[in-house]
Design a protein around this motif. Structure first.
Motif, short mmCIF file in Angstrom:
data_model
loop_
_atom_site.label_atom_id
_atom_site.label_comp_id
_atom_site.label_asym_id
_atom_site.label_seq_id
_atom_site.Cartn_x
_atom_site.Cartn_y
_atom_site.Cartn_z
N LYS A 1 0.82 -1.21 0.00
CA LYS A 1 0.00 0.00 0.00
C LYS A 1 0.86 1.26 0.00
O LYS A 1 0.53 2.26 -0.65
N ASN A 2 1.98 1.21 0.72
CA ASN A 2 2.86 2.39 0.80
C ASN A 2 3.43 2.76 -0.57
O ASN A 2 3.82 3.91 -0.79
N ASP A 3 3.49 1.79 -1.48
CA ASP A 3 4.06 2.04 -2.80
C ASP A 3 3.16 2.92 -3.66
O ASP A 3 3.65 3.68 -4.52
N TYR A 4 1.86 2.81 -3.45
CA TYR A 4 0.94 3.51 -4.35
C TYR A 4 0.03 4.52 -3.69
O TYR A 4 -0.63 5.32 -4.36
N ASP B 1 -5.32 1.80 -11.63
CA ASP B 1 -4.48 2.54 -12.57
C ASP B 1 -3.07 2.73 -12.03
O ASP B 1 -2.08 2.50 -12.75
N GLU B 2 -2.95 3.16 -10.80
CA GLU B 2 -1.63 3.47 -10.24
C GLU B 2 -0.81 2.21 -10.02
O GLU B 2 0.41 2.22 -10.24
N VAL B 3 -1.45 1.14 -9.61
CA VAL B 3 -0.73 -0.12 -9.42
C VAL B 3 -0.21 -0.64 -10.77
O VAL B 3 0.93 -1.08 -10.88
N ASN B 4 -1.06 -0.57 -11.79
CA ASN B 4 -0.63 -1.03 -13.12
C ASN B 4 0.53 -0.19 -13.66
O ASN B 4 1.45 -0.72 -14.30
N LYS B 5 0.49 1.13 -13.41
CA LYS B 5 1.61 1.98 -13.82
C LYS B 5 2.90 1.57 -13.12
O LYS B 5 3.97 1.47 -13.74
N LEU B 6 2.79 1.34 -11.81
CA LEU B 6 3.97 0.94 -11.04
C LEU B 6 4.54 -0.38 -11.53
O LEU B 6 5.76 -0.54 -11.65
N GLU C 1 6.31 0.21 -14.98
CA GLU C 1 7.57 0.94 -14.83
C GLU C 1 8.64 0.08 -14.17
O GLU C 1 9.80 0.05 -14.61
N ASN C 2 8.28 -0.63 -13.12
CA ASN C 2 9.27 -1.39 -12.36
C ASN C 2 9.72 -2.66 -13.08
O ASN C 2 10.88 -3.07 -12.93
N ILE C 3 8.84 -3.26 -13.88
CA ILE C 3 9.26 -4.42 -14.67
C ILE C 3 10.28 -3.98 -15.71
O ILE C 3 11.32 -4.62 -15.90
N PHE D 1 1.85 -10.02 -8.09
CA PHE D 1 1.57 -10.35 -9.48
C PHE D 1 2.68 -11.24 -10.03
O PHE D 1 3.86 -11.05 -9.71
N ALA D 2 2.28 -12.18 -10.87
CA ALA D 2 3.25 -13.09 -11.48
C ALA D 2 3.20 -12.95 -13.00
O ALA D 2 2.11 -12.87 -13.59
#
Length: 450
Positions: free
Chosen positions: A21-24, A65-70, A73-75, A109-110
């Motif tokens: 949760k802190n990530d997004y 939306d924000e989780v998918n963006k993260l 970007e991170n992948i 997520f995998a």
């Protein structure tokens, strides 16, 4: 946030992304503030809806939306930092556990990854590839000469019209009873190519005619194309509907196309005055032109044989199951799984060659200069124009069209790949042994069709 991967075999891995949760959370709060400013909700002035209502209505979609963006970007960052040489793109794992966006705060997520296989490019003169040159036979030479004579021929006066004759005629518009129409269309020196007359019955009227012959023709049947008919009658196409179909044609000239003779006049037209003075020299020049024209066919055959040889030699394995899934996904419903499976062997061969080519290009440090791209684009444009009968365009026009072509991203990519192909093939010709073989044209065609 945590990203890592675990190899399942030499070509496949599972990449895991953990999002807390802190990530997004701060990103979601900012997104909701933007929504509140712009939201138009009944009962509230714009930007004045309660934060609790905005949160209730839009928080879930904002988190998604924000989780998918993260994740995205991170992948990308992880793959780059870990220097993972992957094929295709990460695919959501088929073993991914379901996500409850309403109750979960932390997510895992995998993704399935596929790696480009490792292999070494070791080549020597012991590695042989056939290079087929096409033997210039008498039949091929004669067909070229016939074609040249046809192109350099001319129309000459003839006593009687034949199926390929060119006629001049005075055309006079008639009424339905074949009497001259008052104020009708009259054309001096109307040009009629017998070969282009569409209706067989109308065409038969022209065949066998001589200067001075008079006949009635139906121009609507003879020339159903309105543009052709308007050109013949020298009128605007919009006025054709007011013109009667019947015309009296009085033949004023009959010409027949005669192929050029193989003589000094033809030699001079082809090669410049005095450069070729006899048939033996003419045949030598023709043979040189034929070999140059057929060289492209030899190069294409060589490329196919070279590609197949290297694919067999390096025995590259690919993650087929992943690639089939990826191809189905990226084509967004255009092809079924079964259709992709059917076409996979061709895709696999292309991908293996691409991997070999790119490895050689990387190891040999091949670079593409801008001027090389311009030159190959100019060659492409020149060939295209030649196919449309525009082979004499000024250099500045070709360069302009070439530069315009290079502004198109996909066309630029294709030309760049062609350049790399050319550089790699040139290098391979030096690294391997070419077994040169001369074959006749028929045998060569059989090999190309095999």
């Amino acid at each position: 946030m945590n990203v890592n991967h675990v190899n399942t075999d030499a070509l496949n891995a599972v990449l895991t992304v953990k999002v807390d949760k802190n990530d997004y959370e701060s990103k979601v709060e900012n997104a909701l503030k933007d929504v509140r400013k712009k939201a138009s909700i009944r009962g509230f002035r714009p930007g004045k809806a309660p934060a609790s209502l905005i949160n209730k209505m839009y928080r879930k979609s904002a988190v998604v939306d924000e989780v998918n963006k993260l994740i995205s970007e991170n992948i990308s960052t992880y793959i780059s930092e870990q220097k993972l040489n992957i094929l295709g793109e990460p695919m959501p794992s088929e073993k991914q556990e379901s996500i409850d966006w309403d109750t979960q705060n932390d997510f895992e997520f995998a993704f399935d990854l596929a790696f480009a296989p490792e292999f070494e490019v070791k080549l020597s003169k012991r590695d042989k590839v056939p290079y087929y040159s096409i033997k210039v036979s008498n039949e091929i030479r004669q067909s070229y000469i016939d074609s040249i004579c046809g192109r350099y021929g001319s129309y000459e006066a003839s006593e009687q019209a034949e199926g390929e004759s060119l006629l001049k005629a005075t055309l006079t518009e008639l009424n339905a009873d074949e009497s001259p129409k008052d104020g009708g269309v009259s054309v001096e020196d109307g040009m009629v190519s017998v070969m282009l007359v569409a209706d067989e019955a109308e065409k038969a009227k022209f065949i066998g005619t001589k200067v001075g012959d008079v006949m009635v023709v139906d121009v609507t049947k003879a020339f159903p194309n309105e543009t052709d008919r308007a050109a013949l009658l020298k009128v605007d196409k919009a006025n054709l509907e007011t013109i009667e179909p019947l015309f009296q044609a009085t033949i004023t000239e009959v010409k027949q196309y005669v192929k050029a003779q193989v003589n000094q006049e033809l030699f001079d037209k082809l090669f410049g005055e005095g450069n070729v003075t006899n048939e033996q020299e003419f045949h030598q020049k023709i043979d040189e032109d034929i070999k140059q024209n057929l060289k492209g066919d030899s190069e294409r055959k060589f490329f196919v044989d070279l590609r197949d040889k290297l694919i067999e030699k390096f025995n590259i394995e690919l993650p087929k199951e992943f690639l089939v899934r990826w191809l189905v996904a990226v084509n967004e419903g255009k092809f079924t799984h079964e259709q992709v499976e059917k076409d996979y062997p061709s895709f696999e061969k292309d991908l293996k060659w691409q991997l070999i080519r790119d490895k050689i290009a990387s190891e040999q440090e091949f670079k593409i200069e801008e001027q090389e791209l311009v030159n190959i684009a100019k060659g492409y444009i020149a060939n295209q124009m030649m196919q449309y009968g525009m082979g004499q365009l000024p250099e500045e026009f070709i360069e302009k069209y070439a530069n315009d072509l290079l502004t198109k991203k996909e066309e630029r990519r294709k030309l760049a790949e062609q350049l790399i192909d050319n550089k790699v093939v040139t290098w391979l010709k030096e690294a391997m042994k070419l077994e040169e073989k001369e074959v006749d044209f028929e045998k060569f065609k059989e090999m190309m069709q095999a």
